[in-house]
Design an enzyme around this catalytic site. Structure first.
Site, mmCIF file in Angstrom:
data_model
loop_
_atom_site.group_PDB
_atom_site.id
_atom_site.type_symbol
_atom_site.label_atom_id
_atom_site.label_comp_id
_atom_site.label_asym_id
_atom_site.label_seq_id
_atom_site.Cartn_x
_atom_site.Cartn_y
_atom_site.Cartn_z
ATOM 1 C CD GLU A 133 8.775 44.796 -53.609
ATOM 2 O OE1 GLU A 133 8.025 44.201 -54.389
ATOM 3 O OE2 GLU A 133 9.109 44.356 -52.509
ATOM 4 C CG ASP A 155 9.310 40.525 -55.471
ATOM 5 O OD1 ASP A 155 9.455 40.393 -56.699
ATOM 6 O OD2 ASP A 155 10.231 40.826 -54.683
ATOM 7 C CG ASP A 182 7.381 39.062 -51.379
ATOM 8 O OD1 ASP A 182 6.794 40.140 -51.679
ATOM 9 O OD2 ASP A 182 8.608 38.976 -51.243
ATOM 10 C CG ASP A 239 8.557 42.669 -47.803
ATOM 11 O OD1 ASP A 239 7.897 42.953 -46.784
ATOM 12 O OD2 ASP A 239 9.700 42.181 -47.774
#
Ligand code: TSJ
Length: 637
Positions: free
Chosen positions: A429, A502, A504, A506
């Site tokens: 990503e 990640d 998180d 996203d």
């Protein structure tokens, strides 16, 4: 027969019994497939199936399954009770035979059930052999009987322990920790199977409870509508094309078939088939019959009503199954299962039976419900057009691939080796993390493909859109396998496909998207275990010139404790914060990293989350967001 005669017969039987059960303990895999968690859960199904057989025979309306503290299982029903009378041939109670002789159970000499007869009912002795202890109580309307076993050996022979005016059977057991890798049951796994059985046995009440922790969990299920309600349940978060669930059933030569179906506005298909209540995940003759008959009947009706013109090609089997949810359930004597996993039905007469039922009932339904018929045919026509468009898009893509010598995506940093036994691709990503990964990797066998920006919403996309999509197209060409019906695992360019995102919101968004995409368009990639998730660290803990990485909060705390005073904790907010060496060391070096293999269950969950968050139904989405508010802040909703 004299007393001593009975005893010698009894001893002889005992020896045989112990040899039989000892064989099960020596090679449990032969009887239950595996001693992992799946095998453990299988024990519960083996016992529960006996109660379901009793219900199929028409004598049982209620079954309870409990997980008790200590992972003890209790299954109880209100059937006739396993017979306690002495079996003439063996000289011991029938119930004792059920628990000590392999493949006993089911019928006790003549009689028994018809279609449903002894569908399962062979596994009680296997469960007994693989349990530290097992107790059975039988109520026959007058007395309660009990016996107890330890590792398959009877330690308390059958005796009367009380009076009753009820009938039924109750079995409790503790799986053997000498045999199983784990004794911990997963409530959701059992619930899923119990729910499926409640759908397949209309009118039967099944209750499942987990009493290991308070508050206890419990669910009582009874579906009068049977497999119709199963379809409704599967489609609960989807947008249905038509209101009705179409239901067809019929029988022939002592076998019976029932089919329930409903179309949705999705592009994938959910087809579940069962033979004698056993899920046939590899399909078989009943599924073949269904697909052929569905295609033929829809085409015939469409032609008759002029929706397909003389010059038009027939709708294909894939076209008429786009967006379909269907359950096929057949009951037959003597079911033959094929294939390694025994999950494919082989009885050839089932193709004929299902075709017969469909031919009789589907056209009749269409004639009586022309509006619904029209919606279904329009949907299939759309699918057909889209497929044609996809074919054209593919041809164009192929042609342009020929004209540009190397068709690999420009962003791909390929590896040097070509043998996919050794190669892996990191789908990363973001551009900055992609840059670090390119620098940090071992370029001999690691390829990097950075993805950036917003991905396509797979839910609302047909396969032709996927082809043109500038985010997914590089993934498709890099992997080399193509997608959908053209998918070919032999062409896979990397043995491991590793998603690196990640930790998180996203990142989880990207993971859900990619997993959903693989699940829908490259399913064997997941089924055959090629997809992995990278596990980047969350923290770096530094003391003087020593540094350690932590992948969870617990690990961070442990490291802090070990290192003592004077540590500096750095929190990684994203992959992009790591330099190439750090990324290699923590996440990409095969000798140090952990990567997690994605299972089909993971993919199914991703697909469900996707359906809820990206689909057109508002209500399930609102519920999901309310329940998971902190996780989905940034989702595209
Ligand atoms: F697996 C098992 F055997 F341990 C077991 C069997 C476990 C549980 C929870 C229930 C049962 C079970 C068996 N429930 N109901 C029955 N029924 C019979 O065994 C039975 C009763 C009467 C007759 C008959 O012909 O009169 C036939 C059968 C098979």
């Amino acid at each position: 027969m004299s007393q001593s005669n009975v005893n010698s017969k009894y001893d002889e039987n005992q020896i045989q019994v112990l040899e039989g059960l000892e064989a099960v303990r020596k090679r449990p895999g032969m009887y239950i497939g595996t001693t992992s968690s799946a095998g453990l859960h299988h024990l519960v199904y083996e016992i529960m199936d006996n109660s379901i057989d009793e219900s199929l025979a028409g004598f049982c309306s209620y079954i309870s399954i409990k997980i008790l503290p200590g992972n003890i299982i209790e299954v109880e029903d209100n059937g006739r009770g396993i017979p306690v009378g002495i079996n003439k041939k063996k000289g011991i109670p029938a119930v004792t035979l059920v628990f000590t002789v392999l493949h006993a159970g089911g019928k006790f000499g003549g009689g028994g059930y018809k279609v449903s007869g002894g569908l399962h009912g062979v596994g009680a002795s296997v469960v007994n052999a693989l349990s530290s202890w097992l107790e059975v109580e039988v109520a026959d309307g007058q007395k309660i009987y009990k016996e107890r076993y330890e590792r398959g050996k009877i330690v308390e022979p059958l005796s009367v322990i009380g009076n009753t005016n009820k009938t039924g059977t109750r079995v409790r057991f503790l799986a053997d920790d000498q045999i199983f890798e784990t004794l911990v049951y997963d409530y959701d796994v059992l619930l899923k199977r119990v729910r499926e059985q409640a759908f397949l046995n209309a009118g039967l009440t099944i209750e499942i409870s987990d009493l290991r922790e308070s508050p206890a969990k419990s669910k009582k299920m009874c579906y009068e509508g049977g497999i119709r309600e199963f379809v409704k349940y599967i489609n609960r978060n989807k947008e249905a094309t038509h209101e009705d669930i179409i239901y067809m059933s019929g029988e022939k030569n002592g076998s019976m078939a029932e089919i329930a179906l409903q179309y949705t506005n999705r592009y994938d298909e959910t087809l579940l088939s069962f033979a004698n209540n056993i899920h046939t995940s590899d399909g078989g003759t009943h599924e073949t019959g269904f697909k052929t008959a569905l295609t033929r009947n829809i085409n015939a009706y469409a032609r008759k009503k002029g929706m397909l013109k003389e010059k038009d090609d027939n709708l294909s089997s894939e076209d008429v199954r786009e967006g379909l949810t269907a359950i096929i359930s057949v009951k037959l004597e003597d079911a033959q299962f094929e294939s390694q996993t025994k999950a494919k039905l082989g009885n050839s007469e089932m193709t004929g039976l299902v075709t017969y039922v469909m031919n009789q009932k589907l056209n009749e339904y269409f004639e009586e419900n022309p509006k619904t018929a029209k919606l279904i045919i329009e949907k299939a026509l759309n699918a057909s057009r889209a497929r044609e468009a996809a074919r054209r898009a593919r041809d164009t893509a192929r042609k342009s691939a020929l004209s540009t010598a190397a068709s690999l995506p420009g962003k791909l940093a390929d590896c040097q080796l070509r043998d996919n036994q050794f190669t892996e691709i990191y789908i990363v990503e973001g551009d900055s993390a992609g840059g670090s990964a390119k620098e940090g990797r071992d370029r001999r066998f690691q390829a990097i493909l950075p993805l950036w920006g917003k991905m396509l919403n797979v839910e609302k996309s047909r396969i032709d859109k996927v082809y043109g999509n500038d985010k997914l197209q590089p993934v498709i060409t890099a992997l080399g396998t193509n997608i959908g019906a053209d998918f070919n695992i032999e062409k896979l360019r990397y043995g491991k496909v590793i998603i690196m995102a990640d930790a998180d919101v996203d990142g989880s968004h990207i993971r859900t998207l990619l997993l959903t995409f693989f699940f829908r368009f490259m399913r064997p990639l997941i089924e055959e275990g090629h997809v992995y998730l990278a596990q980047p660290p969350l923290y770096k803990i530094i003391k003087k010139n020593k540094a350690e990485y932590a992948y969870s909060d617990q690990q961070r705390d442990k490291i802090l404790e070990e290192m003592g005073e004077g540590c500096l904790v750095q929190r990684y907010k994203g992959l992009g914060e790591m330099n190439p060496e750090q990324l290699w060391e923590t996440t990409m070096d095969p000798t140090k990293r952990t990567i997690v293999k994605v299972t089909m269950e993971d993919a199914v969950v991703a697909d469900e989350i996707f359906t809820i968050c990206m689909g057109e139904k508002v209500e399930p989405r609102r519920e999901f967001i309310e329940q998971n508010a902190q996780f989905v802040r940034n989702l595209d909703v």
